[in-house]
Design a protein around this motif. Structure first.
Motif, short mmCIF file in Angstrom:
data_model
loop_
_atom_site.label_atom_id
_atom_site.label_comp_id
_atom_site.label_asym_id
_atom_site.label_seq_id
_atom_site.Cartn_x
_atom_site.Cartn_y
_atom_site.Cartn_z
N LYS A 39 0.97 -1.23 -0.26
CA LYS A 39 0.00 0.57 0.14
C LYS A 39 1.13 0.63 -0.04
N PRO A 40 -0.08 2.46 -0.54
CA PRO A 40 0.95 3.93 -0.58
C PRO A 40 0.98 4.21 0.95
N ILE A 43 -0.58 9.64 1.80
CA ILE A 43 -1.84 9.80 1.33
C ILE A 43 -2.12 10.84 2.15
N THR A 76 2.00 4.38 7.68
CA THR A 76 1.20 5.56 6.41
C THR A 76 1.40 6.86 7.16
N GLU A 118 2.02 9.57 -2.70
CA GLU A 118 1.69 8.53 -2.75
C GLU A 118 -0.02 7.90 -4.23
N ALA A 119 -1.09 8.26 -2.78
CA ALA A 119 -2.02 8.52 -2.68
C ALA A 119 -2.65 9.31 -2.10
N LEU A 140 -4.12 5.63 -7.09
CA LEU A 140 -2.34 6.11 -7.49
C LEU A 140 -2.83 7.28 -7.83
N SER A 142 0.49 8.13 -9.28
CA SER A 142 1.26 8.40 -10.39
C SER A 142 0.30 7.97 -11.88
N PHE A 147 -6.77 2.08 -5.63
CA PHE A 147 -5.55 1.12 -5.61
C PHE A 147 -7.07 0.41 -4.88
#
Length: 166
Positions: A39-40, A43, A76, A118-119, A140, A142, A147
């Motif tokens: 997982k990212p 966030i 996270t 990242e998210a 996500l 990017s 996700f």
């Protein structure tokens, strides 16, 4: 004979809403902690949508609770994204163009790089007479692909003016 009328149930902003939201936050933390795939690591909440039965200020509280839920996972990093909702004003020729939030995927990628994210999560909060529901979707940054997504629901009933008829 005795006949008991059902109580009148209605939705109103109250302490019960905050309690229901905290239960949803606990469910989100449990769900996010149990996701088995990579997982990212960072966030932020991109958008909180609320229905007409919920005060818009309740959306800000929802964002805080969900960010805290993501942050409860020790791996996270949860960040508040004020730039995600900031209006952008551009003068082009003789027109004034005002956009609120992130207008496209390229702007989202640029913002994610700037904030080292990242998210992004989007939250749709719906309050009905009997429940408070939150649909949490993690995208996500990017690629923009989803996700993970899950709907959380907590019963949220306030009974007032229970009447009895003989």
């Amino acid at each position: 004979s005795l006949f008991l009328c059902s109580p009148i149930a209605f939705a109103d902003d109250s302490a019960a809403d905050i309690d229901a939201l905290s239960l949803i936050g606990e469910d989100v933390a449990y769900w996010w902690g149990k996701i088995p795939k990579e997982k990212p690591l960072s966030i932020s909440v991109l958008h909180v949508g609320v229905n007409q039965k919920v005060n818009n200020d309740f959306g800000a509280l929802t964002e805080s609770v969900i960010l805290a839920s993501f942050a409860s996972d020790k791996n996270t990093k949860a960040i508040a994204c004020f730039e995600c909702r900031r209006p952008d004003i551009v003068v082009k020729d003789d027109r004034l163009i005002i956009t609120k939030g992130v207008p496209n995927q390229e702007a989202l990628r640029t913002l994610a790089k700037k904030l080292d994210l990242e998210a992004f999560a989007t939250i749709i909060l719906t309050k009905t007479v009997f429940s408070l529901r939150a649909l949490v979707t993690v995208h996500l940054a990017s690629t923009g692909e989803i996700f993970a997504s899950k709907e959380f629901s907590v019963s949220n009933v306030a009974f007032f003016d229970a009447s009895m008829h003989f």
